[in-house]
Scaffold this motif. Structure first.
Motif, PDB file in Angstrom:
ATOM      1  N   ASP B  78      14.277  31.525  41.098  1.00 33.73           N
ATOM      2  CA  ASP B  78      12.989  31.119  40.537  1.00 33.73           C
ATOM      3  C   ASP B  78      12.922  31.449  39.055  1.00 33.73           C
ATOM      4  O   ASP B  78      12.555  30.626  38.227  1.00 33.73           O
ATOM      5  CB  ASP B  78      11.849  31.845  41.257  1.00 33.73           C
ATOM      6  CG  ASP B  78      11.557  31.194  42.597  1.00 33.73           C
ATOM      7  OD1 ASP B  78      12.391  30.374  43.029  1.00 33.73           O
ATOM      8  OD2 ASP B  78      10.510  31.498  43.178  1.00 33.73           O
ATOM      9  N   ASN B  81      15.218  29.253  37.029  1.00 37.37           N
ATOM     10  CA  ASN B  81      14.720  27.907  36.792  1.00 37.37           C
ATOM     11  C   ASN B  81      13.547  27.878  35.825  1.00 37.37           C
ATOM     12  O   ASN B  81      13.319  26.903  35.130  1.00 37.37           O
ATOM     13  CB  ASN B  81      14.323  27.247  38.112  1.00 37.37           C
ATOM     14  CG  ASN B  81      15.544  26.667  38.824  1.00 37.37           C
ATOM     15  OD1 ASN B  81      16.292  25.903  38.239  1.00 37.37           O
ATOM     16  ND2 ASN B  81      15.747  27.063  40.069  1.00 37.37           N
ATOM     17  N   ARG B  82      12.798  28.981  35.837  1.00 37.29           N
ATOM     18  CA  ARG B  82      11.634  29.000  34.965  1.00 37.29           C
ATOM     19  C   ARG B  82      12.050  28.967  33.496  1.00 37.29           C
ATOM     20  O   ARG B  82      11.395  28.376  32.670  1.00 37.29           O
ATOM     21  CB  ARG B  82      10.779  30.226  35.267  1.00 37.29           C
ATOM     22  CG  ARG B  82       9.358  29.833  35.483  1.00 37.29           C
ATOM     23  CD  ARG B  82       8.521  30.986  35.976  1.00 37.29           C
ATOM     24  NE  ARG B  82       7.954  30.634  37.266  1.00 37.29           N
ATOM     25  CZ  ARG B  82       8.162  31.302  38.386  1.00 37.29           C
ATOM     26  NH1 ARG B  82       8.877  32.386  38.377  1.00 37.29           N
ATOM     27  NH2 ARG B  82       7.620  30.897  39.499  1.00 37.29           N
ATOM     28  N   THR B 121      20.125  20.229  41.539  1.00 38.60           N
ATOM     29  CA  THR B 121      19.473  18.949  41.832  1.00 38.60           C
ATOM     30  C   THR B 121      19.054  18.301  40.524  1.00 38.60           C
ATOM     31  O   THR B 121      18.407  18.937  39.690  1.00 38.60           O
ATOM     32  CB  THR B 121      18.238  19.155  42.736  1.00 38.60           C
ATOM     33  OG1 THR B 121      18.667  19.687  43.979  1.00 38.60           O
ATOM     34  CG2 THR B 121      17.529  17.829  42.977  1.00 38.60           C
ATOM     35  N   GLU B 123      16.764  15.677  38.889  1.00 42.51           N
ATOM     36  CA  GLU B 123      15.560  14.894  39.168  1.00 42.51           C
ATOM     37  C   GLU B 123      15.404  13.793  38.123  1.00 42.51           C
ATOM     38  O   GLU B 123      15.415  14.066  36.930  1.00 42.51           O
ATOM     39  CB  GLU B 123      14.315  15.780  39.093  1.00 42.51           C
ATOM     40  CG  GLU B 123      14.308  16.967  40.021  1.00 42.51           C
ATOM     41  CD  GLU B 123      13.068  17.818  39.785  1.00 42.51           C
ATOM     42  OE1 GLU B 123      12.806  18.699  40.608  1.00 42.51           O
ATOM     43  OE2 GLU B 123      12.365  17.594  38.770  1.00 42.51           O
ATOM     44  N   ARG B 161      23.012  17.139  43.495  1.00 40.38           N
ATOM     45  CA  ARG B 161      22.170  16.261  44.303  1.00 40.38           C
ATOM     46  C   ARG B 161      21.244  15.502  43.364  1.00 40.38           C
ATOM     47  O   ARG B 161      20.908  15.991  42.294  1.00 40.38           O
ATOM     48  CB  ARG B 161      21.329  17.061  45.290  1.00 40.38           C
ATOM     49  CG  ARG B 161      22.098  17.512  46.505  1.00 40.38           C
ATOM     50  CD  ARG B 161      21.186  18.269  47.453  1.00 40.38           C
ATOM     51  NE  ARG B 161      20.418  17.353  48.302  1.00 40.38           N
ATOM     52  CZ  ARG B 161      19.648  17.786  49.315  1.00 40.38           C
ATOM     53  NH1 ARG B 161      19.535  19.057  49.560  1.00 40.38           N
ATOM     54  NH2 ARG B 161      18.986  16.917  50.063  1.00 40.38           N
ATOM     55  N   THR B 162      20.826  14.315  43.774  1.00 35.45           N
ATOM     56  CA  THR B 162      19.891  13.570  42.932  1.00 35.45           C
ATOM     57  C   THR B 162      18.629  13.263  43.724  1.00 35.45           C
ATOM     58  O   THR B 162      18.659  13.109  44.945  1.00 35.45           O
ATOM     59  CB  THR B 162      20.487  12.229  42.468  1.00 35.45           C
ATOM     60  OG1 THR B 162      20.830  11.450  43.610  1.00 35.45           O
ATOM     61  CG2 THR B 162      21.711  12.440  41.603  1.00 35.45           C
ATOM     62  N   HIS B 187      15.589  16.067  34.882  1.00 35.07           N
ATOM     63  CA  HIS B 187      15.273  17.492  34.909  1.00 35.07           C
ATOM     64  C   HIS B 187      16.238  18.173  35.885  1.00 35.07           C
ATOM     65  O   HIS B 187      16.521  17.631  36.943  1.00 35.07           O
ATOM     66  CB  HIS B 187      13.820  17.662  35.370  1.00 35.07           C
ATOM     67  CG  HIS B 187      13.353  19.080  35.454  1.00 35.07           C
ATOM     68  ND1 HIS B 187      12.836  19.749  34.372  1.00 35.07           N
ATOM     69  CD2 HIS B 187      13.330  19.949  36.493  1.00 35.07           C
ATOM     70  CE1 HIS B 187      12.505  20.980  34.739  1.00 35.07           C
ATOM     71  NE2 HIS B 187      12.793  21.126  36.016  1.00 35.07           N
ATOM     72  N   VAL B 189      17.384  21.296  38.303  1.00 27.19           N
ATOM     73  CA  VAL B 189      16.900  22.442  39.069  1.00 27.19           C
ATOM     74  C   VAL B 189      18.093  23.090  39.770  1.00 27.19           C
ATOM     75  O   VAL B 189      18.858  22.415  40.458  1.00 27.19           O
ATOM     76  CB  VAL B 189      15.861  22.019  40.125  1.00 27.19           C
ATOM     77  CG1 VAL B 189      15.398  23.225  40.930  1.00 27.19           C
ATOM     78  CG2 VAL B 189      14.683  21.333  39.464  1.00 27.19           C
ATOM     79  N   THR B 191      19.594  24.945  42.606  1.00 32.12           N
ATOM     80  CA  THR B 191      19.148  25.134  43.989  1.00 32.12           C
ATOM     81  C   THR B 191      19.930  26.222  44.719  1.00 32.12           C
ATOM     82  O   THR B 191      19.495  26.703  45.751  1.00 32.12           O
ATOM     83  CB  THR B 191      19.222  23.820  44.787  1.00 32.12           C
ATOM     84  OG1 THR B 191      20.497  23.215  44.551  1.00 32.12           O
ATOM     85  CG2 THR B 191      18.152  22.867  44.338  1.00 32.12           C
TER      86      THR B 191
END
Lengths: 452, 193
Positions: B78, B81-82, B121, B123, B161-162, B187, B189, B191
């Motif tokens: 977390d 990613n922040r 991932t 996005e 992953r997309t 974007h 992320v 995971t």
């Protein structure tokens, strides 16, 4: 078409259903057809008045008032009748019994039809009686009694409205239909550490926006709800597992089904076939966004389109034989049509648009397709293509961006998303572009679907 | 209206807070980790500005990537990613192909991924000017274009992953080109580590 003189047999059935059988039987001896349908003056629709229903006791007063107001709104919505504004007849004394309806006074203000209703309430039990009179002939043309609870008084009005439309106009009214849509009103943060994002959940409301209820509680993104033909289930895509998957919520049983079991690819935009047995949907499982069909339980998956471009947003023809969809194979999104069985016989439908998306096929008796057509660099308008003639008419005109049209089950109305009121909100409008109504006001709301 | 105001305010907050955080973090490793109050996001949408910590030296000198590898490893997903070391790549209007600027951002992200065995991932996001439905496709193409480019630079496809969010999650709530250009993005992320 809808304003037919009903054959005597059908009328007798309707009359029996409406509880006026003795009257119908009596008249049948004298004339071959019975005029149960209230006419207007010349070509104008008949004028209806809905005075307050009579409350049998003080505790029934609120229900009586709700029913009469909602019945007025329901009847006005279909625009089959001209509803006389209720404040015009505030001064006409309320009849205390069906025998005391002051027909002369109703005639004076131009009413062709007038309701008389009573509401009794004891404990949670409610009994509603309603009669519709032809003001000219002073005959009762509709009469019914409903028993139920006090939980949702609006439902009595919706039921009366639907039955009156059926009897008087042979029209399937929409008063008991529902809308489903996507809303971020909860302002809950999306699960996970990602930016600043509000969750979007699936909601359901009455057709007029009353009784808005949340269906999903995933704290994720949920999109594109679609009703099953029986109105008991909603299919939608949910991002609870990163890539969107199709879920079906049986909303009256609280059961959740997950027919697509390919969690690593995206499965989205589900739409039930008209008989409810199949679901057309969009997936990139073969590397590119294409349209597929599966049985409702996820079995029998079949690919319908096979093109390197984008193919999505399927919509079934009312007989289930064809599917219209969006493809950008010419460079820009346009609406196409194909056979539902095997994806054959593809042809382009929209030819005059720079961009067209999210086609929705109308129910019978109309044979048309509504879509979002690009009207400016920043926005879209709702347009309708008549399939028989190829003519296109526009029903919104640049007030905000207008997207995602969905037909009411009788084909007379559309729900859509518009930015005209700030944010994204759901509106309804007649298929002729009249009668715009705002359905949602809380948060952002989008992609409505209209139940049967 | 008020929600848009809030969004803008938060965006400004992000913009103001983020660089400060980035600047401070690398050099304050010995600081006790922030208490794990990360009970799944409450109503607060950005981490509240840190309370005054007494005299703290804000240093200008910083590594380009902004984070030492130890710094990265010691943080939760977390937290990672922040203040992600993976930067968003932006796209021109209606385009799903990376331009030079976008490729250079993605190349930077690839360098970081080569040093860290993360699964990511990607996005795909769009601005608000297309339909909601079509933007889901456009976002998918953007994410796929980025993935393909990263694979061509040597990242294993099974680490990527997309997903497309279309126009559902704009980074900037505004309605001008300035906002739109921030919303047409890929974007990243993280995971798993």
């Amino acid at each position: 078409m809808r304003r037919l003189r009903l054959p005597a047999v059908l009328l007798a059935i309707l009359a029996a259903a409406a509880g006026v059988w003795p009257l119908a039987a009596q008249n049948q001896n004298q004339q071959p057809e019975i005029e149960l349908v209230i006419g207007g003056d010349g070509n104008s629709p008949p004028h209806y008045a809905v005075p307050d229903f009579l409350a049998a006791s003080p505790e029934a007063a609120e229900i009586a008032s709700t029913i009469s107001q909602v019945l007025w709104d329901d009847l006005a919505f279909e625009r089959e009748f001209d509803l006389i504004p209720r404040d015009i007849y505030k001064t006409i004394p309320a009849a205390q019994s069906p025998e005391q309806v002051p027909f002369a006074q109703w005639r004076e203000i131009g009413a062709d039809g007038v309701f008389f209703g009573t509401v009794q309430k004891s404990g949670d039990k409610v009994v509603v009686q309603v009669r519709l009179f032809n003001v000219r002939t002073r005959q009762q043309v509709f009469s019914k009694e409903y028993n139920g609870t006090a939980a949702n008084p609006r439902l009595y009005a919706h039921t009366i409205s639907d039955e009156v439309h059926l009897q008087q106009r042979a029209l399937k009214g929409v008063a008991r239909t529902k809308l489903s849509f996507v809303s971020d009103r909860n302002k809950e943060r999306l699960l996970g550490p990602i930016e600043n994002r509000d969750v979007k959940e699936i909601y359901v409301s009455d057709y007029d926006g009353a009784n808005q209820r949340r269906i999903t509680t995933t704290r994720q993104l949920n999109l594109n709800p679609s009703w099953s033909p029986d109105g008991r289930a909603l299919a939608y895509s949910s991002y609870r597992n990163i890539t969107p998957q199709i879920f079906i919520s049986l909303i009256y049983q609280g059961v959740l089904e997950n027919p697509t079991k390919s969690p690593t690819v995206s499965n989205m935009m589900p739409v039930f076939s008209p008989d409810g047995s199949k679901i057309a949907f969009v997936t990139n499982r073969d590397g590119n966004t294409e349209i597929y069909v599966m049985n409702r339980d996820g079995s029998g998956v079949r690919r319908l389109t096979n093109h390197p471009a984008y193919e999505a947003t399927p919509t079934w023809s009312p007989n289930g034989q064809q599917i219209a969809f969006t493809s950008d194979r010419t460079g820009k999104a346009q609406v196409y049509i194909m056979n539902a069985a095997d994806g054959s016989n593809v042809r382009r439908l929209t030819v005059g648009e720079s961009e067209a998306d999210r086609a929705t096929w109308s129910p019978a008796p109309f044979n048309e397709i509504a879509y979002s057509g690009r009207s400016s660099a920043n926005g879209f308008d709702i347009k309708i293509l008549e399939l028989a003639t190829g003519t296109v008419r526009q029903i919104t005109f640049g007030e905000g961006s207008n997207e995602s049209p969905a037909y009411s089950p009788n084909g007379k109305h559309l729900a859509f998303t518009s930015t005209r009121a700030g944010g994204r909100q759901v509106f309804t409008i007649g298929r002729d572009g009249r009668g715009l109504k705002q359905v949602t006001r809380s948060g952002n709301n989008q992609t409505p679907a209209w139940s049967q | 209206m008020s929600s848009r105001g809030l969004g803008i305010a938060l965006t400004i907050l992000c913009v103001v807070v983020a660089p400060a955080c980035n600047r401070r973090k690398p050099n304050t490793i010995p600081q006790p980790a922030p208490p794990p109050v990360e009970a799944p996001p409450s109503t607060t949408t950005t981490p509240p500005p840190a309370p005054p910590r007494g005299p703290e030296r804000v240093e200008d000198r910083q590594p380009v990537a902004g984070l030492t590898e130890e710094g990265i490893d010691s943080r939760s997903l977390d937290e990672l990613n922040r203040n992600s070391p993976l930067k968003p790549a932006f796209f021109p209007l209606n385009e799903s192909d990376l331009d030079d600027a976008g490729r250079s951002v993605v190349t930077g992200n690839v360098e970081i991924l080569k040093k860290n065995a993360w699964v990511v991932t990607i996005e795909g996001h769009c601005d608000e000017r297309g339909t909601a439905e079509y933007n889901l496709a456009l976002g998918e193409r953007r994410a796929a274009a980025v993935k393909n480019y990263m694979v061509s630079l040597g990242i294993a496809p099974d680490r990527l992953r997309t997903v497309s969010y279309g126009k559902e999650f704009p980074f900037d709530q505004g309605h001008s080109e300035d906002s739109w250009s921030k919303n047409r993005r890929a974007h990243f992320v993280i995971t798993s580590k």
